[in-house]
Write an enzyme that holds these catalytic residues in place. Structure first.
Site, PDB file in Angstrom:
ATOM      1  N   HIS A  32      35.159  38.342  18.924  1.00 55.51           N
ATOM      2  CA  HIS A  32      34.671  36.942  18.952  1.00 55.51           C
ATOM      3  C   HIS A  32      32.981  36.655  18.033  1.00 55.51           C
ATOM      4  O   HIS A  32      32.922  35.576  17.939  1.00 55.51           O
ATOM      5  CB  HIS A  32      34.095  36.746  20.568  1.00 55.51           C
ATOM      6  CG  HIS A  32      34.155  35.632  21.142  1.00 55.51           C
ATOM      7  ND1 HIS A  32      35.223  34.628  20.898  1.00 55.51           N
ATOM      8  CD2 HIS A  32      33.279  34.871  21.942  1.00 55.51           C
ATOM      9  CE1 HIS A  32      34.917  33.495  21.627  1.00 55.51           C
ATOM     10  NE2 HIS A  32      33.681  33.483  22.169  1.00 55.51           N
ATOM     11  N   ASP A  76      39.577  39.126  18.705  1.00 56.20           N
ATOM     12  CA  ASP A  76      39.168  38.239  19.644  1.00 56.20           C
ATOM     13  C   ASP A  76      40.065  37.845  20.725  1.00 56.20           C
ATOM     14  O   ASP A  76      40.926  37.113  20.883  1.00 56.20           O
ATOM     15  CB  ASP A  76      38.896  36.555  19.232  1.00 56.20           C
ATOM     16  CG  ASP A  76      37.940  35.862  19.953  1.00 56.20           C
ATOM     17  OD1 ASP A  76      37.810  36.362  21.358  1.00 56.20           O
ATOM     18  OD2 ASP A  76      37.536  34.862  19.569  1.00 56.20           O
ATOM     19  N   SER A 130      32.988  29.429  19.795  1.00 53.71           N
ATOM     20  CA  SER A 130      33.394  29.726  21.198  1.00 53.71           C
ATOM     21  C   SER A 130      33.384  28.338  22.040  1.00 53.71           C
ATOM     22  O   SER A 130      34.241  27.568  21.410  1.00 53.71           O
ATOM     23  CB  SER A 130      32.304  30.526  21.786  1.00 53.71           C
ATOM     24  OG  SER A 130      32.940  30.991  23.121  1.00 53.71           O
TER      25      SER A 130
END
Ligand SMILES: *[C@@H]1O[C@H](CO)[C@@H](O)[C@H](O)[C@H]1NC(C)=O
Ligand SMILES: *[C@@H]1O[C@H](CO)[C@@H](O)[C@H](O)[C@H]1NC(C)=O
Ligand SMILES: *[C@@H]1O[C@H](CO)[C@@H](O)[C@H](O)[C@H]1NC(C)=O
Ligand SMILES: *[C@@H]1O[C@H](CO)[C@@H](O)[C@H](O)[C@H]1NC(C)=O
Ligand SMILES: *[C@@H]1O[C@H](CO)[C@@H](O)[C@H](O)[C@H]1NC(C)=O
Ligand SMILES: *[C@@H]1O[C@H](CO)[C@@H](O)[C@H](O)[C@H]1NC(C)=O
Ligand SMILES: *[C@@H]1O[C@H](CO)[C@@H](O)[C@H](O)[C@H]1NC(C)=O
Ligand SMILES: *[C@@H]1O[C@H](CO)[C@@H](O)[C@H](O)[C@H]1NC(C)=O
Ligand SMILES: *[C@@H]1O[C@H](CO)[C@@H](O)[C@H](O)[C@H]1NC(C)=O
Ligand SMILES: *[C@@H]1O[C@H](CO)[C@@H](O)[C@H](O)[C@H]1NC(C)=O
Ligand SMILES: *[C@@H]1O[C@H](CO)[C@@H](O)[C@H](O)[C@H]1NC(C)=O
Ligand SMILES: *[C@@H]1O[C@H](CO)[C@@H](O)[C@H](O)[C@H]1NC(C)=O
Length: 716
Positions: A684, A652, A567
């Site tokens: 994610h 995601d 991320s």
């Protein structure tokens, strides 16, 4: 008291095999524990544990009874059918439980039962709808009022996946932003809190058959939702006397994707959504800062007050949270701010049994600790912590001024213990690293921390250091440098099944996990300093942490270092790839990161970019001087040179899969050794255990080749 006999007992697993390093298979199959929930007299607690068999590919989940006097643990029953339990009824062992199915196959069912005699379970209600989040309270007349939540249609009827009629076309049409979130597309079906009553009827209860939806219809423009789409039962509460409900919903007058503001609504149990009134409507209280996201409403034991936490920034998701209470038994809501200057973000308020103190947890110096706050605390009050290491999962009141705490640490997936509300007399009842085979040998000695000076903050910043099994400081180990996501967030002293530092270390690395600018738990200034500075402050900080390690730790071989992040950590990895600092690493790993900041408006939570890049996207964002432009990893593509492993998943929606494909394509075109891993069914995060095993295996193959840990002849 006699309990059903157990086929096995956790505490009896004393003879552990001599497994001394934790590997991905062990990590993923090991028990995962819920928090422990005590019965009303504090004699015992219930918790679930679930494990996984690589042979059958199946997980197995059970409820356990923990004797709070002796620490003895025994299996109570399978958790496959009983998904939630609430202690309620005439005896300290009486329960109401939620069965995740019903006889019609269109919803769930409620049973009354007794922990001491599970055979006494009685079906009391069968409900159509995908309900969970059971809360219950006994009324003066002995009835049980309960709350659940489910998705609901705009007309208020609960939604059931099993019986929903699929439209003939799959078209989705949107007239306003917020078309999708996390891993699903938004639709007219939104979550709502429902209530029902079980009427006392002799020894048992009868159910009238009607549920009230308290949420759908409180407004007719952008209609309300509670719990918020990714949240659960912490978004609402039922007063202990069963007469009132508090729930939160986002500000129904603001566009959903670029504001985080949410309010707490109060509604009588025997009212409807039309009767719901906001306790903290913007501008209605004496605290002008009360504008942002509200969280965790909780009623006081006498049902006269609600406590909750609330941020200030109307479109910021990582602002400081402040604890508030409001009187809810009169005509007006008297809102009070507690410890308003405290530079931490409290959550999950729990009232003491006498209503004089509120216990909260808060990120604090790399841990998530429980603190106590008196209800009279002035703004300058400094709350005291009751717990020390670990990240708290749950905490409950016990009689005699004690708390039952469940937490995890880098070295244990679950500790359950009692502690006095002064933070004394810690008594461990379960320590997973001492009973679970896969965790054998793990302990606090595997983990250290250090503080380093940097040029972005007055305060020193912290980093975790995690040692491999059999660590010998006279030897040298390659470095695994792991950057956290968020960026607002932190590397905590907690167990993870996705980024478990000890599993990385036991491949043969010393892991360093720094908490640079944006990290939470060291005061709001450090968190806020990230705004508009994605590529500067956090990079400088991780360079400083690295230099500190290089100057101080002879046992690290810096010529064999790798770096990884997910991320924002993936963004930072891509940023590092384009800068000189990247040449310090033999390999890089980006999991679901950002490759082009100019694409970030393809995300779902626009409030995030609007905040972090100091304004919404416009034509200026394409030019130097704008954070969108200045901190774009792709600007430095010409410098990319270090072997790079890329993971990006189809579901995601936060950072769409095109970011990973763009990164991989560019690396390939440039001839930089690279590999792409994609899961069509993950978001994610990689959650499925079989997928996670591939994730670990492939990443470790890559980094172990480039760091020289493995003798493989190729990284592929
Ligand atoms: C998993 O849990 C089940 C039920 O508690 C137990 O019977 C089984 O032995 C456990 N399996 C492993 C591998 O620990
Ligand atoms: C806990 O263990 C003690 C000692 O064996 C026993 O007296 C007590 O009944 C147990 N409590 C429960 C709830 O099992
Ligand atoms: C759960 O519900 C199903 C479907 O009604 C039923 O067959 C099963 O016996 C129930 N189990 C428990 C433990 O209540
Ligand atoms: C509400 O809407 C759903 C979906 O259109 C429908 O199935 C249901 O019957 C409606 N409920 C009522 C009470 O009209
Ligand atoms: C159920 O319906 C009855 C009769 O209309 C009403 O008195 C009661 O309040 C309702 N209960 C709930 C929980 O809505
Ligand atoms: C909301 O509902 C009320 C009452 O039905 C109606 O008068 C009003 O026009 C509606 N507002 C909007 C924006 O649709
Ligand atoms: C929020 O969205 C609305 C509608 O798209 C837009 O008019 C407004 O400028 C946005 N506000 C911010 C702060 O981004
Ligand atoms: C409170 O936190 C400090 C670190 O700030 C720690 O040293 C102390 O042990 C903690 N207190 C308790 C009672 O756990
Ligand atoms: C946070 O930053 C502000 C503005 O720079 C400063 O006035 C304040 O003292 C800082 N607070 C802390 C706790 O460092
Ligand atoms: C802060 O330190 C980093 C890393 O050494 C360096 O690249 C950067 O230029 C420094 N920033 C300032 C403003 O001196
Ligand atoms: C674009 O947004 C920035 C930041 O909000 C602002 O300073 C700038 O004036 C805007 N530019 C244009 C062309 O609207
Ligand atoms: C790699 O080879 C060396 C030398 O043969 C050996 O000592 C070492 O154990 C091997 N490492 C692995 C991970 O197989």
């Amino acid at each position: 008291m006699k309990w059903p006999t157990a086929s096995w007992a956790l505490a009896a697993l004393a003879a552990l095999p001599n497994v001394l390093a934790i590997d991905p298979k062990g990590l993923l199959a090991a028990n995962r524990y819920s928090g422990a929930q005590p019965n009303p007299t504090g004699e015992f607690a219930l918790f679930t544990s679930s494990n996984y068999s690589w042979d059958t590919g199946k997980s197995s989940s059970v409820w356990n009874v923990l004797n709070l006097t002796t620490g003895d643990i025994s299996v109570w029953g399978p958790a496959s059918e009983i998904s939630e339990i609430v202690f309620i009824g005439s005896k300290p062992t009486s329960i109401l439980y939620l069965n995740g199915s019903n006889e019609n196959g269109d919803g769930v069912s409620l049973y009354t039962s007794d922990v001491a005699s599970p055979d006494s379970a009685t079906l009391v209600a069968s409900l159509s709808g995908d309900f969970s989040g059971l809360k219950a309270a006994q009324t003066k007349s002995g009835d049980i009022n309960f709350l659940l939540y489910s998705k609901a249609y705009p007309n208020g009827t609960a939604y059931s996946e099993a019986t929903a009629v699929a439209p003939r076309s799959t078209a989705r049409i949107y007239e306003a932003i917020y078309a999708r979130h996390w891993d699903y597309w938004l639709s007219e079906v939104k979550q709502a809190v429902f209530g029902g009553a079980l009427t006392k009827n002799g020894d048992g209860y009868s159910y009238g058959g009607n549920l009230t939806n308290y949420v759908t219809g409180i407004h007719n423009v952008t209609y309300a939702e509670s719990p918020l789409d990714l949240n659960g039962a912490d978004d609402y509460d039922l007063s202990p006397d069963g007469t009132k409900i508090a729930f939160l919903t986002k500000d129904v007058n603001l566009p959903l994707a670029n504001f985080t503001s949410s309010q707490i609504y109060l509604v009588p149990f025997d009212g409807t959504a039309k009767d719901a009134v906001p306790i903290n409507a913007r501008g209605s209280t004496k605290y002008p800062e009360q504008q942002g996201a509200s969280a965790n409403p909780r009623f006081s034991p006498d049902s006269s007050k609600v406590a909750w936490t609330q941020q200030s920034g109307i479109s910021y998701e990582s602002d400081r949270s402040i604890l508030y209470t409001a009187k809810v038994d009169g005509d007006s809501f008297d809102v009070t701010r507690l410890a308003g200057d405290w530079d931490r973000s409290p959550a999950l308020p729990l009232w003491s049994q006498d209503g004089e103190t509120i216990f909260v947890d808060a990120p604090d110096l790399g841990r998530d600790r429980v603190f106590s706050v008196p209800v009279t605390a002035a703004d300058d009050y400094k709350p005291k912590n009751i717990t020390d290491e670990g990240v708290v999962a749950s905490f409950y009141n016990l009689p005699e001024g004690k708390l039952l705490v469940s937490d995890s640490k880098i070295w244990t997936s679950r500790d359950i213990y009692t502690v006095s509300t002064e933070g004394k007399d810690v008594k461990y009842l379960l320590q997973a690293n001492k009973v679970d085979d896969a965790l054998a040998g793990l302990g606090p000695e595997d983990v250290g921390e250090f503080y380093y000076s940097t040029n972005t903050s007055e305060i020193q910043q912290q980093a975790w250091i995690v040692y491999p099994e059999g660590f010998d400081k006279s030897k040298k180990y390659p470095l695994a440098y792991i950057i956290h996501g968020g960026p607002q967030g932190a590397h905590f002293n907690s167990w993870s099944t996705r980024w478990n530092f000890k599993v990385w270390a036991d491949q043969g690395y010393v892991v360093i996990a720094p908490n640079p600018t944006a990290s939470s738990g060291w005061g709001q200034n450090l968190t806020d300093a990230i705004q508009g500075r994605w590529g500067s402050y956090p990079l400088w900080d991780v360079v400083h942490a690295y230099e500190h390690a290089k100057a101080n730790f002879d046992f690290i071989d810096f010529d064999r270092a790798i770096e990884a992040g997910a991320s924002f950590g993936g963004y930072m990895t891509n940023w590092i790839q384009g800068h000189d600092f990247g040449r310090n690493f033999k390999a890089l790993v980006t999991h679901d990161g950002s490759t082009s900041t100019l694409n970030q408006y393809a995300s779902e939570e626009l409030w995030f970019m609007n905040h972090d890049f100091s304004g919404p996207f416009n034509s200026s964002s394409l030019k130097p001087g704008s954070p969108y432009y200045d901190w774009n990893p792709i600007n430095y593509v010409d410098n990319w040179a270090t072997p790079h492993f890329v993971v990006h998943n189809d579901l995601d929606f936060r950072l769409p899969v095109s970011e990973g494909i763009l990164l991989f394509n560019l690396l390939q075109v440039k001839g930089v050794p690279s590999k792409f891993l994609n899961f069509p069914d993950e978001n994610h995060w990689v959650l499925n255990r079989e997928n996670s095993l591939v994730w670990h295996t492939e990443i470790f193959k890559w980094i172990n080749y480039y760091s020289g840990i493995s003798n493989a002849t190729s990284p592929y």
